[in-house]
Design a protein around this motif. Structure first.
Motif, PDB file in Angstrom:
ATOM      1  N   SER A  17       5.089  25.190   3.162  1.00 11.27           N
ATOM      2  CA  SER A  17       5.463  23.814   3.490  1.00 11.27           C
ATOM      3  C   SER A  17       4.741  22.804   2.596  1.00 11.27           C
ATOM      4  CB  SER A  17       5.196  23.513   4.966  1.00 11.27           C
ATOM      5  OG  SER A  17       3.807  23.527   5.214  1.00 11.27           O
ATOM      6  N   ALA A  18       3.693  23.248   1.905  1.00  6.68           N
ATOM      7  CA  ALA A  18       2.999  22.339   0.992  1.00  6.68           C
ATOM      8  C   ALA A  18       3.821  22.110  -0.280  1.00  6.68           C
ATOM      9  CB  ALA A  18       1.622  22.900   0.637  1.00  6.68           C
ATOM     10  N   PRO A  34       3.363  29.798   6.316  1.00  6.20           N
ATOM     11  CA  PRO A  34       4.012  28.501   6.558  1.00  6.20           C
ATOM     12  C   PRO A  34       3.204  27.337   5.988  1.00  6.20           C
ATOM     13  CG  PRO A  34       4.164  29.857   8.515  1.00  6.20           C
ATOM     14  CD  PRO A  34       3.288  30.613   7.544  1.00  6.20           C
ATOM     15  N   GLY A  40       7.435  22.959  -0.290  1.00  8.79           N
ATOM     16  CA  GLY A  40       8.859  22.882   0.023  1.00  8.79           C
ATOM     17  C   GLY A  40       9.061  22.775   1.518  1.00  8.79           C
ATOM     18  N   ASN A  41      10.309  22.898   1.947  1.00 15.77           N
ATOM     19  CA  ASN A  41      10.618  22.799   3.375  1.00 15.77           C
ATOM     20  C   ASN A  41      10.875  24.180   3.962  1.00 15.77           C
ATOM     21  OD1 ASN A  41      10.445  19.966   3.425  1.00 15.77           O
ATOM     22  ND2 ASN A  41      12.501  19.833   2.519  1.00 15.77           N
ATOM     23  N   LEU A  42      10.285  24.440   5.128  1.00 12.19           N
ATOM     24  CA  LEU A  42      10.422  25.763   5.748  1.00 12.19           C
ATOM     25  C   LEU A  42      11.883  26.098   6.005  1.00 12.19           C
ATOM     26  CD1 LEU A  42       7.480  25.687   8.325  1.00 12.19           C
ATOM     27  CD2 LEU A  42       7.562  26.863   6.135  1.00 12.19           C
ATOM     28  N   SER A  43      12.683  25.063   6.319  1.00 10.30           N
ATOM     29  CA  SER A  43      14.085  25.304   6.622  1.00 10.30           C
ATOM     30  C   SER A  43      14.880  25.731   5.381  1.00 10.30           C
ATOM     31  CB  SER A  43      14.707  24.061   7.253  1.00 10.30           C
ATOM     32  OG  SER A  43      14.235  22.897   6.620  1.00 10.30           O
ATOM     33  N   SER A  44      14.287  25.598   4.180  1.00 10.97           N
ATOM     34  CA  SER A  44      14.976  26.058   2.974  1.00 10.97           C
ATOM     35  C   SER A  44      14.905  27.574   2.840  1.00 10.97           C
ATOM     36  CB  SER A  44      14.361  25.438   1.716  1.00 10.97           C
ATOM     37  OG  SER A  44      14.350  24.041   1.822  1.00 10.97           O
ATOM     38  N   GLY A  45      13.891  28.184   3.439  1.00 15.16           N
ATOM     39  CA  GLY A  45      13.805  29.650   3.442  1.00 15.16           C
ATOM     40  C   GLY A  45      13.254  30.263   2.171  1.00 15.16           C
ATOM     41  N   LYS A  46      13.768  29.862   1.023  1.00 16.66           N
ATOM     42  CA  LYS A  46      13.249  30.419  -0.228  1.00 16.66           C
ATOM     43  C   LYS A  46      13.243  29.364  -1.330  1.00 16.66           C
ATOM     44  CE  LYS A  46      17.701  32.792  -0.920  1.00 16.66           C
ATOM     45  NZ  LYS A  46      18.413  32.103  -1.982  1.00 16.66           N
ATOM     46  N   THR A  55       9.536  33.501  -0.431  1.00 16.81           N
ATOM     47  CA  THR A  55      10.008  33.222   0.922  1.00 16.81           C
ATOM     48  C   THR A  55       8.762  32.915   1.752  1.00 16.81           C
ATOM     49  OG1 THR A  55       9.919  35.580   1.384  1.00 16.81           O
ATOM     50  CG2 THR A  55      12.068  34.660   0.820  1.00 16.81           C
ATOM     51  N   TRP A  56       8.907  32.787   3.067  1.00 12.93           N
ATOM     52  CA  TRP A  56       7.705  32.598   3.879  1.00 12.93           C
ATOM     53  C   TRP A  56       7.707  33.558   5.051  1.00 12.93           C
ATOM     54  CZ3 TRP A  56       8.079  30.853   8.950  1.00 12.93           C
ATOM     55  CH2 TRP A  56       9.243  30.160   9.308  1.00 12.93           C
TER      56      TRP A  56
END
Lengths: 140, 300, 210
Positions: free
Chosen positions: A124-125, A120, A127-133, A14-15
């Motif tokens: 974000s490198a 973050p 995947g997308n932050l909005s994906s969450g995990k 996760t982030w």
């Protein structure tokens, strides 16, 4: 920074945010290692120290990952896309025990339990932050 | 002022200030707490903010000692009222200039400054005013009317619990659980119809189609719409060809409107790559790139 | 890079209709069969580094927006650094949901991924505005909000439930609009958009643990 290719662990990532930051992240501080910074390629590891382990308790989900303290370097690879990012352990986390059994899959092959948290910048490198995990492999 | 209130006010205020003052002065996390308050900006330095918070704690302890030891005199009550007025002013300033900052009031559970913080500061102000008008020491009043005094102490304790977040787990959470048990969960249940867009994106990001297209995709979800049972998800990307160089493209995915990771682990996803300048379909063999990936033996 | 974010011709229904037709005309990729021998566990030992060097070359910026000049965001980083973020028609923008550049305001926080340009700006591929991902405990449930506590200090946060947007996931299940299984006392990961005006959060998704 040396970033190896020896397999270490696999699971969900996760982030999280840390260091100087805006919004509710502002209260996070420099993390367990005092050096955590959202805009650097860093990670939180559930076994960064004994006191960290006592909080995250991944063993309750059957995850007995090795101790890797502040400053350890890991290579995190997105299981689906293969994108990788090299990170430095800078905090304690995630709370593996709170999400025991949760899994994220890629093409039907699933990775279970939250075993690493990325800043973050690192998340974000790959995947997308909005994906969450994301499902990831971890190398060192 | 009613004698029982004014005479017992020093006891209540004294105990409250002793607890919060000791928490600030001796608390191990005081410096950490101070870092989240508006004091940092006022004093321009995190370390000084920590010291300031500890100094306030020391002042609270001193006033508490005076309230408990020499009630019935004017000075401790006035000092308490001044502290209360100071807290209220500080909260007002912090709320106006940095609403996201912490209160720093009780040196424990912290949240943004809200109604409870103001209520607590207001109570200290009123308690101080009441204490200043005390005629007899609190122990005299307690001995004279033990029943009423106990009732007053309980009422004061309940009031302080209500305005303090520290004890929420003792009474507020069980109360909220009970309400949900009695009246049901107020949140919406499952709705019919298409799955949420986030569920479609989640399904896509776990699919082979995403895996195949990921070398081209650069953006996160750019646009989405539903059309005749399909959910179309649009991403921006760059397609690099040796002959023509890098071209900006739209990468379009179409999925079943009702599919999610609960209904399938291998969704049928239609993928197309459209040149962003010419709107021509770009012929890309997405799976070709994946087949060349070398499979090595399992790591041991 | 050209800036066509507000060109109605490229955002209208006809455009979508055209793209739908194009999307449905594309190749269908289903399941694992297309992959042949590449199973996920074997991939654990697959060659390093990344299959997608483009992403690992990407630039990153973080901070609060101090000024918006056309399609350029001026961002003050939390460590005193400054960034100029160039938005293009290929930039995805997230602010609670997928949205457009006109929703971005001065004072918002952001994370951006993009490519460093020769002029010192970052051409953004993706911008996430006010996004937060907090580990919380659910302290209260009301019709339109969750009362949450996060962090070592149990910092109180109000999480607003937004109709048609807020979703929940229960132990790795699919995201659903069914929020009724959230319980008081549960651990929850809250992905949402911070609201600078009142320091609350609009919830995009609640991921509930035990």
């Amino acid at each position: 920074m040396a970033c190896g290719s020896t397999s270490l662990w696999a699971g969900e990532t996760t982030w999280f945010c840390c260091g100087s930051a805006w919004g509710p992240c502002g209260s996070a501080g420099g993390g367990a290692c005092g050096t955590c910074n959202s805009s650097a390629h860093q990670a939180a590891w559930p076994n960064a120290s004994q006191s960290c382990w006592n909080i995250t308790r991944p063993d309750l989900c059957g995850e007995n990952m090795a101790r890797r303290g502040c400053g350890s370097v890991m290579n995190v690879k997105h299981q689906c896309s293969g994108a990788t990012v090299c990170v430095t352990v800078s905090d304690c986390g995630p709370r593996t025990q709170s999400f025991c059994g949760e899994s994220t899959c890629c093409n039907g092959a699933c990775r279970t339990n939250r075993v690493i948290d990325l800043t973050p910048a690192a998340f974000s490198a790959i995947g997308n932050l909005s994906s969450g995990k994301l499902p990831v492999y971890i190398y060192e | 002022m009613i004698p029982i209130v004014s005479d017992l006010a020093p006891l209540v205020c004294g105990l409250l200030l002793a607890v919060t003052g000791a928490g600030k002065l001796f608390g191990r996390r005081t410096a950490q707490l101070a870092a989240n308050t508006v004091l940092v900006r006022v004093l321009n330095d995190g370390r000084r903010a920590g010291l300031a918070l500890r100094a306030v704690g020391a002042a609270e302890l001193a006033v508490a000692a005076a309230l408990l030891a020499v009630p019935g005199t004017l000075l401790p009550g006035v000092a308490t009222a001044v502290l209360g007025a100071g807290f209220t002013g500080y909260l007002g300033y912090a709320r106006a200039t940095a609403p996201e900052s912490s209160c720093g009031c009780s040196a424990k559970a912290e949240g943004p400054i809200g109604v409870r913080s103001f209520a607590r500061a207001g109570l200290v102000l009123l308690g101080g005013a009441a204490a200043a008008t005390a005629t007899d020491p609190w122990w005299t009043e307690a001995a004279r009317r033990p029943g009423w005094s106990a009732a007053f102490a309980v009422a004061a304790a309940l009031l302080l619990c209500a305005v303090s977040a520290d004890l929420d787990h003792v009474w507020l959470l069980p109360l909220r659980r009970l309400r949900i048990r009695l009246f049901g969960n107020p949140l919406a249940g499952a709705a019919d119809g298409p799955v949420p867009v986030a569920a479609s994106v989640e399904l896509l990001e776990q699919s082979v189609a995403w895996q195949a297209a990921s070398p081209i995709v650069r953006s996160a979800l750019l646009d989405h719409w539903d059309d005749e049972g399909w959910r179309v998800l649009r991403f921006a990307g760059v397609y690099e060809q040796a002959a023509r160089g890098a071209r900006p493209v739209n990468v379009l995915f179409a999925l079943d409107l009702g599919a999610s990771i609960d209904t399938t682990s291998s969704p049928a996803v239609r993928v197309s790559v459209i040149d962003d300048d010419t709107d021509e379909m770009v012929p890309v063999d997405l799976l070709a790139g994946m087949a060349t990936r070398q499979v090595l033996p399992m790591a041991t | 890079m050209s800036h066509r974010q507000n060109d109605p011709g490229r955002r209208g229904l006809d455009r979508r209709r055209f793209l739908t037709t194009a999307a449905l005309g594309g190749a269908t990729i289903v399941g694992a069969s297309a992959l042949g021998g590449l199973d996920a566990d074997a991939a654990f030992a697959a060659p390093m580094p990344s299959l997608d060097p483009a992403i690992s070359r990407s630039a990153f910026a973080e901070g609060r927006i101090t000024q918006i000049k056309g399609s350029v965001l001026e961002v003050a980083g939390s460590h005193g650094d400054q960034h100029l973020i160039q938005l293009t028609n290929a930039t995805s923008i997230w602010k609670l949901r997928t949205t457009t550049a006109d929703q971005i305001q001065v004072g918002d926080g952001l994370y951006a991924r993009g490519v460093d340009m020769p002029d010192g700006t970052i051409a953004a591929d993706a911008v996430w505005v006010n996004i937060v991902n907090l580990y919380c405990t659910v302290k209260g449930i009301a019709k339109d909000r969750l009362h949450l506590a996060h962090g070592a200090q149990d910092h109180a946060v109000v999480g607003h439930i937004v109709a048609d947007t807020t979703t929940a996931s229960y132990l790795g299940g699919a995201l659903t609009s069914d929020l009724s299984r959230v319980r008081i006392g549960q651990s929850a990961q809250i992905l949402g958009a911070w609201r600078p005006a009142d320091d609350a959060i609009d919830i995009a998704r609640v991921t509930v643990g035990h």
